[in-house]
Design an enzyme around this catalytic site. Sequence first.
Site, PDB file in Angstrom:
ATOM      1  N   ASP A   1     -50.328  10.301 -39.773  1.00 54.72           N
ATOM      2  CA  ASP A   1     -50.237  11.170 -40.942  1.00 54.72           C
ATOM      3  C   ASP A   1     -50.638  12.568 -40.496  1.00 54.72           C
ATOM      4  OD1 ASP A   1     -50.088  12.028 -43.662  1.00 54.72           O
ATOM      5  OD2 ASP A   1     -52.247  11.807 -43.854  1.00 54.72           O
ATOM      6  N   SER A   2     -50.452  13.530 -41.389  1.00 53.93           N
ATOM      7  CA  SER A   2     -50.874  14.896 -41.083  1.00 53.93           C
ATOM      8  C   SER A   2     -52.401  15.007 -41.051  1.00 53.93           C
ATOM      9  CB  SER A   2     -50.346  15.841 -42.156  1.00 53.93           C
ATOM     10  OG  SER A   2     -50.926  15.501 -43.398  1.00 53.93           O
TER      11      SER A   2
ATOM     12  N   TYR B   1     -49.044  19.481 -43.748  1.00 59.25           N
ATOM     13  CA  TYR B   1     -47.629  19.566 -43.380  1.00 59.25           C
ATOM     14  C   TYR B   1     -46.813  20.054 -44.595  1.00 59.25           C
ATOM     15  CZ  TYR B   1     -48.083  16.718 -39.068  1.00 59.25           C
ATOM     16  OH  TYR B   1     -48.387  16.228 -37.827  1.00 59.25           O
ATOM     17  N   GLY B   2     -47.329  19.758 -45.767  1.00 54.26           N
ATOM     18  CA  GLY B   2     -46.552  19.944 -46.996  1.00 54.26           C
ATOM     19  C   GLY B   2     -46.172  21.363 -47.325  1.00 54.26           C
TER      20      GLY B   2
ATOM     21  N   CYS C   1     -46.916   9.259 -44.096  1.00 51.90           N
ATOM     22  CA  CYS C   1     -46.897  10.634 -44.608  1.00 51.90           C
ATOM     23  C   CYS C   1     -45.564  10.855 -45.312  1.00 51.90           C
ATOM     24  CB  CYS C   1     -47.049  11.606 -43.439  1.00 51.90           C
ATOM     25  SG  CYS C   1     -46.928  13.336 -43.914  1.00 51.90           S
ATOM     26  N   ASN C   2     -45.639  11.139 -46.603  1.00 49.55           N
ATOM     27  CA  ASN C   2     -44.402  11.353 -47.368  1.00 49.55           C
ATOM     28  C   ASN C   2     -43.647  12.579 -46.880  1.00 49.55           C
ATOM     29  OD1 ASN C   2     -44.442   9.609 -50.169  1.00 49.55           O
ATOM     30  ND2 ASN C   2     -46.471   9.931 -49.329  1.00 49.55           N
ATOM     31  N   THR C   3     -44.389  13.630 -46.531  1.00 49.47           N
ATOM     32  CA  THR C   3     -43.747  14.876 -46.111  1.00 49.47           C
ATOM     33  C   THR C   3     -42.955  14.648 -44.824  1.00 49.47           C
ATOM     34  OG1 THR C   3     -45.686  15.979 -47.013  1.00 49.47           O
ATOM     35  CG2 THR C   3     -44.176  17.330 -45.728  1.00 49.47           C
TER      36      THR C   3
ATOM     37  N   GLU D   1     -58.965  16.701 -47.681  1.00 44.96           N
ATOM     38  CA  GLU D   1     -59.410  16.925 -46.289  1.00 44.96           C
ATOM     39  C   GLU D   1     -60.823  17.529 -46.254  1.00 44.96           C
ATOM     40  OE1 GLU D   1     -57.787  16.322 -43.173  1.00 44.96           O
ATOM     41  OE2 GLU D   1     -56.293  15.180 -44.283  1.00 44.96           O
TER      42      GLU D   1
ATOM     43  N   CYS E   1     -47.819  11.191 -52.071  1.00 41.56           N
ATOM     44  CA  CYS E   1     -48.507  11.754 -50.905  1.00 41.56           C
ATOM     45  C   CYS E   1     -49.649  10.791 -50.595  1.00 41.56           C
ATOM     46  CB  CYS E   1     -49.055  13.134 -51.229  1.00 41.56           C
ATOM     47  SG  CYS E   1     -50.136  13.803 -49.936  1.00 41.56           S
ATOM     48  N   THR E   2     -49.791  10.446 -49.329  1.00 45.11           N
ATOM     49  CA  THR E   2     -50.771   9.411 -48.997  1.00 45.11           C
ATOM     50  C   THR E   2     -52.220   9.898 -49.128  1.00 45.11           C
ATOM     51  OG1 THR E   2     -50.455   9.970 -46.656  1.00 45.11           O
ATOM     52  CG2 THR E   2     -49.222   8.095 -47.517  1.00 45.11           C
ATOM     53  N   HIS E   3     -52.398  11.199 -49.332  1.00 49.83           N
ATOM     54  CA  HIS E   3     -53.748  11.696 -49.605  1.00 49.83           C
ATOM     55  C   HIS E   3     -54.175  11.405 -51.062  1.00 49.83           C
ATOM     56  CE1 HIS E   3     -53.234  14.024 -45.921  1.00 49.83           C
ATOM     57  NE2 HIS E   3     -54.481  14.456 -46.001  1.00 49.83           N
TER      58      HIS E   3
END
Length: 268
Positions: free
Chosen positions: A10-11, A42-43, A73-75, A152, A184-186
């Site tokens: 992921d980012s 990344y988004g 990561c969706n982005t 983050e 979004c995985t966050h």
Amino acid sequence: MDNRPIGVFDSGLGGLTVLDEIMKLMPTESIVYFGDCGRTPYGTKSREMVVKYTFQDIRFLLNQDIKMIVIACNTASACSLELVKNNFNIPVIEVVQPGAKTAVRMTKNKKIGVIGTEGTINSGVYGKTINKIDNTVQIISKACPLFVPLVETGWWDNDIAGRTAEEYLIPLKNEGIDVLVLGCTHYPLLKGVISKVMGDDVALVSSALEVAKVVKEAIEEYDMARDEKIKPVYRYYTSDSVEKFESLGSLILKKEIRSVEKVDIEKY
Ligand code: DGL
């Protein structure tokens, strides 16, 4: 049988929500995780940049002798899935399709909200995927660029996270959606503040569990399961501070993560 690890990236830390579900569903599999915390988010970046980062992340993981890639990561999935599938000869699992399928299954009034990064929302990937499954569904989407930096930073459940969620989500709630895709995985880490705004009538879909189920199916399909008698090994890599990854990562996985290694990702 294949005793090599699954590679997940992921980012940043968000992909750990996917990793967590994979670990629970497949406790005998070894996993290598890479979080590109040094280059997150990344988004907000251009598609070209996200594709470049995604390819570097994958090249690094391939160097770890993995048997399968999970783009957590969706982005990265939205910007580069087709290119990845055409350029790397390894099974690839992504996060958009499983979440979209679940959302269509759950909606009753056929009004689905999708939140994600600017990259994911601007790509229109969820709209296309959902309408391919059911073209009568109405999709209302919204980019929430401040959510990733909040996660983050470890600000998952404070006043600022709550206020930010209100600002982004009240208009979506007013549209009368009955399902909200956390694209979004966050975002599963902000579930508390998100569900407080959306209320009990809106179901939240986090693709993490659905993705883990797809990984399990693929492992079975390719006959790649790991020997159950060997203890699984988990390895973590980041492109930024090891200490930060260890402290926030341990909170996300609710277990202590140690021996995280730093990677110079620009080399790949
Ligand atoms: N977890 C990534 C996603 O699912 C985060 C995006 C970002 O770095 O902006 O899209």
